[in-house]
Write an enzyme that holds these catalytic residues in place. Structure first.
Site, short mmCIF file in Angstrom:
data_model
loop_
_atom_site.label_atom_id
_atom_site.label_comp_id
_atom_site.label_asym_id
_atom_site.label_seq_id
_atom_site.Cartn_x
_atom_site.Cartn_y
_atom_site.Cartn_z
N GLY A 1 0.82 -1.21 0.00
CA GLY A 1 0.00 0.00 0.00
C GLY A 1 0.85 1.25 0.00
O GLY A 1 0.36 2.34 -0.31
N GLY A 2 2.12 1.10 0.35
CA GLY A 2 2.99 2.26 0.46
C GLY A 2 3.05 3.08 -0.81
O GLY A 2 2.79 4.29 -0.81
N ASP B 1 6.63 0.33 3.18
CA ASP B 1 7.81 1.15 2.91
C ASP B 1 7.41 2.50 2.35
O ASP B 1 6.26 2.70 1.95
CB ASP B 1 8.72 0.45 1.89
N GLY C 1 11.42 1.46 -5.61
CA GLY C 1 11.86 2.82 -5.90
C GLY C 1 12.59 2.98 -7.22
O GLY C 1 13.27 3.98 -7.44
N CYS D 1 -3.92 -13.84 -31.75
CA CYS D 1 -3.20 -13.82 -33.03
C CYS D 1 -3.66 -14.94 -33.96
O CYS D 1 -3.54 -14.84 -35.17
CB CYS D 1 -1.70 -13.86 -32.78
N CYS E 1 -0.74 -16.89 -29.78
CA CYS E 1 -1.82 -16.76 -28.79
C CYS E 1 -3.19 -16.82 -29.46
O CYS E 1 -3.33 -16.71 -30.68
CB CYS E 1 -1.66 -15.47 -27.97
N CYS F 1 3.41 -14.74 -33.14
CA CYS F 1 2.77 -15.10 -31.88
C CYS F 1 1.74 -16.21 -32.08
O CYS F 1 1.05 -16.25 -33.09
CB CYS F 1 2.10 -13.85 -31.29
#
Lengths: 364, 364
Positions: free
Chosen positions: A94-95, A146, A215, A308, A305, A303
């Site tokens: 959640g930080g 954090d 970060g 595709c 998938c 691809c």
């Protein structure tokens, strides 16, 4: 049974394959985790997430805490039950969202007071409360609370923020009392080597079963991000998983893996999909563009998938232009397939000691 | 092979089961046709449409003519290829939308000049142009160009409009030269019995392989709609399919079938789904309502669809409230399954001479 087992590390790189065991099944790393912010990976069913190769998904504590509430999810039997997903889940602390999404947040050593981005209501979150929420959600892997330090920031502020994050990591570990959840620590320290190394040193003292690098990918140059990985990963223990937070561009996955990262997450593939941008083996294309109006070939000719195999660029362009839900579904499905297939190909390459070759080919 | 074969007509009602043959397969009637306005039934893939039991879908000529254009669809190999749907398709004539959606339309005997609701561009559509567009789209069943008379309207205006629609029907038939498409005529005449009967008489002279009843469910009282069916259907030929346009509420399907209707279409199930309203065996429920927040049972306890087997009311409410695409997908899937399953149960009941019993139970 060990939580984490390294299978193979390729010589001349830090790339490695491994297995991470959770109460909801095993994860083969390096892995990419699709993001299901509000207990749903936007537009995808659980069955489709499995079809595209998802072994673990991420969900956001901040959003779920606000709506529908972690206590409601707990009463539904936890996040897995609530959202009909029986494989592993990781929740963030959640930080990041408290700092990036909420209004008027105020940080003290105790925690953060913030206003909801939805209705302006005031809330307080601390390491203890983040743990309580994440225990209610019941994800397999949960994250220490954090402060995600902004970029750019002065050394002095980053150091101060890091001190707080370290103390919050200690409190997170103390507050996390569930034995069927695994708590990862988060390394902060901005782009300052001394602070990153200090962060690692202090977190290793607290001792977590896994470590995330937070970060990064928050506005800094790509070179700077890779530099941080170059000096941070080597000081992390070999036998524990390493998770690079918020990074998901194909080239970043390749570079992260080379530097020894095991896990990644990012909204990028699903977010750009909603804007009609798709990954292909030839790079990204913006399917909205007029050039694709009468292109009746697949999104990515290389691809395999479902999208595709069955739909054309021209049709998907029409759907996206007309804001049809099916358009977003198809681009999202394809982008996730592409990234998860990329990770699968990366794992196979490492296993055969051919990751460096794979990387060379990837860039050509 | 005959286009249309009646299997069984239940005594004491006009309800009947039949088979309609098209180049893309057979349709078992009575049938409901989901609406795919812009070459997509909102939020559904073709595979899901089949899963919920769709045997034929409808698409809108007006929308496809404007975007992406019928000539583009023709170059894509027709609408079936373009949208990846290999079962039957019916396209409407564009008439209804020209009158209801476009701005500043001007009707002459020749046709209609209208401005696009998308960009204000000016267009002209006539029976001949409607046929040209529908031949380019290549649907299995196409519709004569008509004026959908508004309600309420004076007898004099409805008569004048009907005269035009009859002449347009004649011109539509002449202009439709494709042998692998079937052209249906549309009965208009508002809520005036003499005009409806005149409409049928004139259309029968032109001779179509199927007849639609248009201009109903446009604001008139439900009793009035049923009355029109009561005197219109009996003068239609037994051996040809009868299609009631734009009607799709569960109770209207039951009443239409009882009066001898074979085909229905409506945006209702998909549109209400997007607002979080779902059909259940106990009536409609608004899943957004607070009462469902902690209801962890299925949308409809008597339903066997994928959604009801895997997702809860509480979760779907959360998705709809958070405007998540998956929410709309799940409510749409369920509503279409519900209606198509209703039609299946109706067909089975008729086949066993038990439709009147079924109807009684439906209302209890």
């Amino acid at each position: 049974m060990p939580l984490f087992t390294v299978f193979h590390k390729e010589s001349n790189t830090n790339a490695r394959t491994a297995k991470l065991i959770t109460p909801h099944g095993e994860i083969n790393t390096p892995i990419f985790m699709p993001v299901g912010t509000q207990a749903t990976v936007k537009s995808m069913t659980s069955e489709e997430l499995k079809e595209v190769g998802s072994e673990i998904i991420l969900s956001n504590t901040y959003h779920l805490y606000l709506r529908p509430g972690s206590k409601l999810i707990s009463r539904a039997g936890g996040l897995h039950n609530f959202m009909h997903w029986d494989k592993p889940i990781l929740t963030d602390s959640g930080g990041f969202q408290v700092f990036s999404l909420s209004e008027l947040n105020k940080i003290t050593d105790e925690g953060v007071i913030f206003q909801s981005h939805l209705d302006g209501s005031r809330h307080f979150i601390s390491p203890e409360i983040s743990m309580e929420i994440q225990m209610e959600l019941g994800a397999d892997i949960i994250m220490a609370f954090d402060e995600c330090t902004p970029y750019p920031a002065e050394h002095e502020y980053v150091n101060e923020s890091l001190e707080r994050t370290i103390s919050w990591a200690r409190r997170s570990k103390k507050a996390m009392t569930n034995t069927d959840q695994t708590l990862f620590g988060i390394i902060q320290g901005g782009v300052y080597k001394d602070l990153r190394l200090k962060s690692v040193e202090e977190l290793l003292k607290i001792d977590f079963p896994g470590y995330a690098i937070g970060g990064l990918s928050v506005g800094e140059e790509k070179e700077l991000m890779l530099e941080v990985l170059d000096y941070t990963v080597p000081v992390l223990p070999e036998g524990k998983p390493r998770y690079l937070m918020g990074v998901g561009a194909p080239e970043d996955l390749v570079e992260g893996v080379m530097r020894g990262i095991d896990m990644f997450d990012c909204v990028l593939p699903t977010r750009i999909a909603r804007h009609g941008v798709v990954f292909t083996h030839q790079g990204r294309i913006t399917i909205r563009n007029a050039e694709f109006a009468e292109d009746f070939g697949p999104l990515d000719p290389e691809c395999n998938c479902y999208v595709c195999k069955n739909y054309t660029r021209g049709y998907i362009r029409h759907l996206i232009k007309r804001r049809e839900i099916l358009g977003v579904r198809l681009t999202t499905y394809h982008n996730l397939f592409y990234l998860l297939d990329l990770m699968k190909r990366i794992r196979e390459a490492i296993q055969k000691d051919k990751f460096l070759e794979f990387r060379k080919e990837f860039y050509s």
